[in-house]
Design an enzyme around this catalytic site. Sequence first.
Site, PDB file in Angstrom:
ATOM      1  N   GLY A  65       0.832  -1.206   0.000  1.00  0.00           N
ATOM      2  CA  GLY A  65       0.000   0.000   0.000  1.00  0.00           C
ATOM      3  C   GLY A  65       0.856   1.242   0.000  1.00  0.00           C
ATOM      4  CG  ASN A  66      -0.146   4.721  -1.558  1.00  0.00           C
ATOM      5  OD1 ASN A  66      -0.809   5.632  -1.058  1.00  0.00           O
ATOM      6  ND2 ASN A  66      -0.564   4.033  -2.621  1.00  0.00           N
ATOM      7  CG  HIS A  67       2.622   6.327   4.251  1.00  0.00           C
ATOM      8  ND1 HIS A  67       2.170   5.679   5.376  1.00  0.00           N
ATOM      9  CD2 HIS A  67       3.902   5.926   4.082  1.00  0.00           C
ATOM     10  CE1 HIS A  67       3.138   4.937   5.878  1.00  0.00           C
ATOM     11  NE2 HIS A  67       4.207   5.069   5.098  1.00  0.00           N
ATOM     12  CB  SER A  68      -2.720   8.060  -0.462  1.00  0.00           C
ATOM     13  OG  SER A  68      -3.876   8.833  -0.712  1.00  0.00           O
ATOM     14  CB  ALA A 113      -1.788   7.418  -3.925  1.00  0.00           C
TER      15      ALA A 113
END
Length: 225
Positions: free
Chosen positions: A33-36, A100
Site C-alpha cells: 500500500g502507500n501513505h495516501s 494514489a
Amino acid sequence: QNHLNTAKPLAGKMALVTAGPTYEAIDPVRFIGNHSSGKMGYAIAEELQRLGAQVTLVSGPTHLKASEAITTIAVRSAQEMFDACDTRFDSSDIIVMSAAVADYTPKETAVEKIKKKAEDFTIELKKTTDILGTLGQRKSIQQTLVGFALETNNELAHAQDKLRRKNADFIVLNSMQDKGAGFGTDTNKITVLSPHSGIKNYDLKSKQEVAKDIGQIIVEHQQQL
Ligand code: CTP
Ligand code: CA
C-alpha cells in the site's frame, strides 16, 4: 434560475472522483500500500457536491467518511478501482483522479498466509492498469478530466508529460518543495498544468482551499464547453 446557477454552477453535472491509496494483496493478511490519506480527494468530492454536481467517490481504504449526499464506492485494489471507474466514466461530465494508485501488484496472491522460510524473499510484481491513462484515451470534449502528479525531480517536465500521455485537461502537480505539502498533511501547494491555459502556481493552502481552487478550474472549463 440565474441565482440558482451562480450558487450551484455544476447543477445537473455528474462527477467521478477517485481518492486514497490502493492495497495490493500479497496473501490473506498482507498487502502493498502507500501513505495516501485520501484527504485531498475527499475534499474535492465535497467541493464538487457543494457546487451542485452529483458526485460518485471511488475510494481506496481510508479513515474518512464522505457526506451522505455523495455516493461512495469502497474499493481496495487498483483493479477494483479501475472496474468501478470504467463503468462510470462515460456518463461522467467531470472526472478527478486523485487516488494514489499502486503502479505494481503481486503477480500472484497466495491463498494461504505465507510462512517465514529462507533469509531472502522475493515477490514478483506486474504493472497495474493506468486508470487515468486508459480512460483518458476515450475522453469526449464534453468531459473535464483532472489528474494529479507528485514528483521529486524535474517536476514540470514530468507533469507536462503526464498531461499529454493521459489526455487530461488538467494535471494538478503537488509540490514537494514545500514542507507542509502532500501526503498525510492538511495543506498542499499546487501547480496546475493545462493544454488550454498553460501553467498556474498557487500558494500553500489547506486541502479544503485547494479543493475550492480545483472546483473553480473545473467550473470555468465546463462553462467554456
Ligand atoms: N493513476 C491512475 N492509475 C494508475 C496510476 C496512476 O489512475 N495505475 C493516476 C493517478 O490517480 C494520478 C495520475 O495517474 O491522477 C498520475 O499518477 P502518478 O503516480 O503521478 O503517475 P504514473 O503515471 O503512475 O507515473 P510515475 O508513478 O512513474 O510517476
Ligand atoms: Ca504512479
